[in-house]
Design a protein around this motif. Structure first.
Motif, PDB file in Angstrom:
ATOM      1  N   ALA A  75      79.397  55.187   3.486  1.00  0.00           N
ATOM      2  CA  ALA A  75      78.408  55.787   4.381  1.00  0.00           C
ATOM      3  C   ALA A  75      78.917  55.935   5.803  1.00  0.00           C
ATOM      4  O   ALA A  75      78.227  56.493   6.656  1.00  0.00           O
ATOM      5  CB  ALA A  75      77.132  54.939   4.384  1.00  0.00           C
ATOM      6  N   GLY A  76      80.120  55.429   6.082  1.00  0.00           N
ATOM      7  CA  GLY A  76      80.656  55.490   7.430  1.00  0.00           C
ATOM      8  C   GLY A  76      80.162  54.391   8.341  1.00  0.00           C
ATOM      9  O   GLY A  76      80.378  54.442   9.556  1.00  0.00           O
ATOM     10  N   GLU A 136      61.867  47.226  -2.819  1.00  0.00           N
ATOM     11  CA  GLU A 136      61.849  47.824  -1.485  1.00  0.00           C
ATOM     12  C   GLU A 136      63.251  48.256  -1.062  1.00  0.00           C
ATOM     13  O   GLU A 136      63.441  49.363  -0.538  1.00  0.00           O
ATOM     14  CB  GLU A 136      61.280  46.832  -0.474  1.00  0.00           C
ATOM     15  N   VAL A 137      64.228  47.385  -1.279  1.00  0.00           N
ATOM     16  CA  VAL A 137      65.599  47.727  -0.906  1.00  0.00           C
ATOM     17  C   VAL A 137      66.126  48.838  -1.802  1.00  0.00           C
ATOM     18  O   VAL A 137      66.774  49.789  -1.327  1.00  0.00           O
ATOM     19  CB  VAL A 137      66.503  46.483  -0.980  1.00  0.00           C
ATOM     20  N   GLU A 138      65.867  48.754  -3.087  1.00  0.00           N
ATOM     21  CA  GLU A 138      66.332  49.790  -4.014  1.00  0.00           C
ATOM     22  C   GLU A 138      65.799  51.157  -3.626  1.00  0.00           C
ATOM     23  O   GLU A 138      66.515  52.170  -3.704  1.00  0.00           O
ATOM     24  CB  GLU A 138      65.907  49.442  -5.434  1.00  0.00           C
ATOM     25  N   SER A 139      64.538  51.220  -3.217  1.00  0.00           N
ATOM     26  CA  SER A 139      63.933  52.485  -2.838  1.00  0.00           C
ATOM     27  C   SER A 139      64.682  53.133  -1.682  1.00  0.00           C
ATOM     28  O   SER A 139      64.902  54.354  -1.671  1.00  0.00           O
ATOM     29  CB  SER A 139      62.463  52.269  -2.473  1.00  0.00           C
ATOM     30  N   VAL A 140      65.094  52.311  -0.714  1.00  0.00           N
ATOM     31  CA  VAL A 140      65.838  52.843   0.425  1.00  0.00           C
ATOM     32  C   VAL A 140      67.249  53.249   0.011  1.00  0.00           C
ATOM     33  O   VAL A 140      67.739  54.325   0.379  1.00  0.00           O
ATOM     34  CB  VAL A 140      65.876  51.810   1.564  1.00  0.00           C
ATOM     35  N   GLY A 145      67.485  58.197   3.070  1.00  0.00           N
ATOM     36  CA  GLY A 145      67.779  57.418   4.262  1.00  0.00           C
ATOM     37  C   GLY A 145      68.778  56.300   4.057  1.00  0.00           C
ATOM     38  O   GLY A 145      68.904  55.425   4.923  1.00  0.00           O
ATOM     39  N   TRP A 146      69.515  56.315   2.955  1.00  0.00           N
ATOM     40  CA  TRP A 146      70.379  55.183   2.640  1.00  0.00           C
ATOM     41  C   TRP A 146      71.513  55.010   3.644  1.00  0.00           C
ATOM     42  O   TRP A 146      71.905  53.878   3.966  1.00  0.00           O
ATOM     43  CB  TRP A 146      70.927  55.291   1.217  1.00  0.00           C
ATOM     44  N   ILE A 147      72.024  56.118   4.182  1.00  0.00           N
ATOM     45  CA  ILE A 147      73.124  56.012   5.140  1.00  0.00           C
ATOM     46  C   ILE A 147      72.646  55.333   6.418  1.00  0.00           C
ATOM     47  O   ILE A 147      73.336  54.472   6.980  1.00  0.00           O
ATOM     48  CB  ILE A 147      73.723  57.401   5.424  1.00  0.00           C
ATOM     49  N   SER A 148      71.461  55.690   6.879  1.00  0.00           N
ATOM     50  CA  SER A 148      70.906  55.027   8.070  1.00  0.00           C
ATOM     51  C   SER A 148      70.697  53.542   7.817  1.00  0.00           C
ATOM     52  O   SER A 148      70.941  52.702   8.695  1.00  0.00           O
ATOM     53  CB  SER A 148      69.576  55.679   8.456  1.00  0.00           C
ATOM     54  N   PHE A 149      70.261  53.188   6.623  1.00  0.00           N
ATOM     55  CA  PHE A 149      70.065  51.782   6.287  1.00  0.00           C
ATOM     56  C   PHE A 149      71.387  51.021   6.332  1.00  0.00           C
ATOM     57  O   PHE A 149      71.452  49.883   6.823  1.00  0.00           O
ATOM     58  CB  PHE A 149      69.426  51.652   4.905  1.00  0.00           C
ATOM     59  N   MET A 150      72.469  51.633   5.856  1.00  0.00           N
ATOM     60  CA  MET A 150      73.769  50.977   5.899  1.00  0.00           C
ATOM     61  C   MET A 150      74.167  50.641   7.338  1.00  0.00           C
ATOM     62  O   MET A 150      74.810  49.625   7.601  1.00  0.00           O
ATOM     63  CB  MET A 150      74.830  51.888   5.274  1.00  0.00           C
ATOM     64  N   ALA A 168      63.932  47.447   9.638  1.00  0.00           N
ATOM     65  CA  ALA A 168      65.286  46.987   9.335  1.00  0.00           C
ATOM     66  C   ALA A 168      65.361  45.476   9.218  1.00  0.00           C
ATOM     67  O   ALA A 168      66.113  44.952   8.382  1.00  0.00           O
ATOM     68  CB  ALA A 168      66.261  47.487  10.398  1.00  0.00           C
ATOM     69  N   ASP A 169      64.597  44.743  10.028  1.00  0.00           N
ATOM     70  CA  ASP A 169      64.612  43.283   9.943  1.00  0.00           C
ATOM     71  C   ASP A 169      64.158  42.815   8.566  1.00  0.00           C
ATOM     72  O   ASP A 169      64.727  41.876   8.000  1.00  0.00           O
ATOM     73  CB  ASP A 169      63.701  42.676  11.014  1.00  0.00           C
ATOM     74  N   ARG A 170      63.130  43.434   8.046  1.00  0.00           N
ATOM     75  CA  ARG A 170      62.612  43.059   6.732  1.00  0.00           C
ATOM     76  C   ARG A 170      63.665  43.325   5.641  1.00  0.00           C
ATOM     77  O   ARG A 170      63.965  42.448   4.828  1.00  0.00           O
ATOM     78  CB  ARG A 170      61.339  43.850   6.446  1.00  0.00           C
ATOM     79  N   LEU A 171      64.226  44.517   5.658  1.00  0.00           N
ATOM     80  CA  LEU A 171      65.202  44.869   4.632  1.00  0.00           C
ATOM     81  C   LEU A 171      66.455  44.013   4.736  1.00  0.00           C
ATOM     82  O   LEU A 171      67.013  43.569   3.732  1.00  0.00           O
ATOM     83  CB  LEU A 171      65.556  46.344   4.743  1.00  0.00           C
TER      84      LEU A 171
END
Length: 278
Positions: A75-76, A136-140, A145-150, A168-171
């Motif tokens: 994801a960079g 919840e994490v799998e959904s992201v 939006g997975w790249i932003s999550f990374m 982000a704190d929760r994830l």
């Protein structure tokens, strides 16, 4: 069909093939549950990913911290330097397919009365919460939006779970609990520096599974991640990371009767730059 749980592979493809060959001699077309960290450190991450992917419905592998590291690099969100066998994955003609497949692996899995996670379960979580939080994490990870999550996944904070955590704190807290946890305090605060075995617990901390009030203490949990802990079999606890990548063994356990299957592993020393702080 018998089901076999297997500890961390970390790119050690030849031992994985040898172990499965032994199992298939007894149980052709067996089913496999892998405790995550399919890749990194060992020499054949690409071959390992392709092999497990091609098992299709016969294999479930939960995501480990090294698997998430590969996704972060793709994801960079992490530098593409000193990647070892991860470089072959990124350079492969089917790299996009493999990354897509990896993003769609579960964080947790329940089968035949066993809860499979990579590292651990925070004491505050019930079984129902573990499954819900994993989703919840799998959904992201599986969404746009997975790249932003990374970009936001790395970090130790928050060290403790609260039901009102958001964003982000929760994830990040969920990911850290499921893929990095070894020791935590009796109050459920995570500690990430110590990687040694049970006798080296830092002051004020215990192995996550020894917190007396842990809400999943009556569930049977299978996990890997902790090579210095090694093989640990208790009535409600199965630790299967026996340090294959460090030249020890790759271990499988048959769920139906707890029969063990092991193969010895050649020594693959982790190269500088391949350790994953996440």
């Amino acid at each position: 069909m018998n089901t076999y749980a297997i500890g961390d592979v970390q790119g050690c493809f030849e031992p994985l093939k040898a172990l499965m060959s032994r199992i298939e001699d007894e149980t052709p077309h067996a089913r496999y549950l892998l405790a995550g960290d399919l890749v990194n450190r060992g020499p054949q991450s690409l071959e390992t990913l392709r092999f497990v992917r091609d098992l299709k419905e016969r294999a479930i592998s939960v995501l480990g911290n090294h698997d998430l590291h590969l996704l972060a690099v793709a994801a960079g969100a992490r530098k593409k330097q000193s990647l070892g066998s991860l470089q072959a994955v990124l350079d492969a003609p089917d790299a996009d397919e493999l990354i897509h497949w990896l993003r769609h692996r579960p964080m947790v899995h329940v089968e035949k009365g066993h809860l499979l996670v990579h590292a651990g379960v925070l004491p505050q979580w019930t079984l129902e919460q573990v499954l819900s939080l994993g989703k919840e994490v799998e959904s992201v990870l599986q969404g746009p939006g997975w790249i932003s999550f990374m970009q936001e996944m790395y970090g130790d904070e928050p060290l403790s779970w609260r039901d009102d955590l958001a964003g982000a704190d929760r994830l990040r807290c969920i990911v850290n609990g499921l893929t990095r946890l070894r020791f935590c305090s009796e109050a459920g605060e995570m500690e990430f520096e110590t990687k040694e075995g049970l006798s080296e617990a830092p002051p004020g901390f215990v192995p996550w599974f020894e917190v007396e009030w842990r809400k999943t203490r009556h569930e049977t949990i299978i996990f890997g991640h902790w090579s210095t802990l090694g093989l640990l079999l208790r009535p409600n606890l199965i630790a299967l990371d026996t340090g294959c990548v460090w030249g020890r063994q790759l271990t499988a356990m048959r769920l139906e009767d707890r029969a063990l299957f092991q193969v010895d592993c050649p020594v693959f020393c982790a190269q500088d730059g391949l350790s994953v702080s996440h």
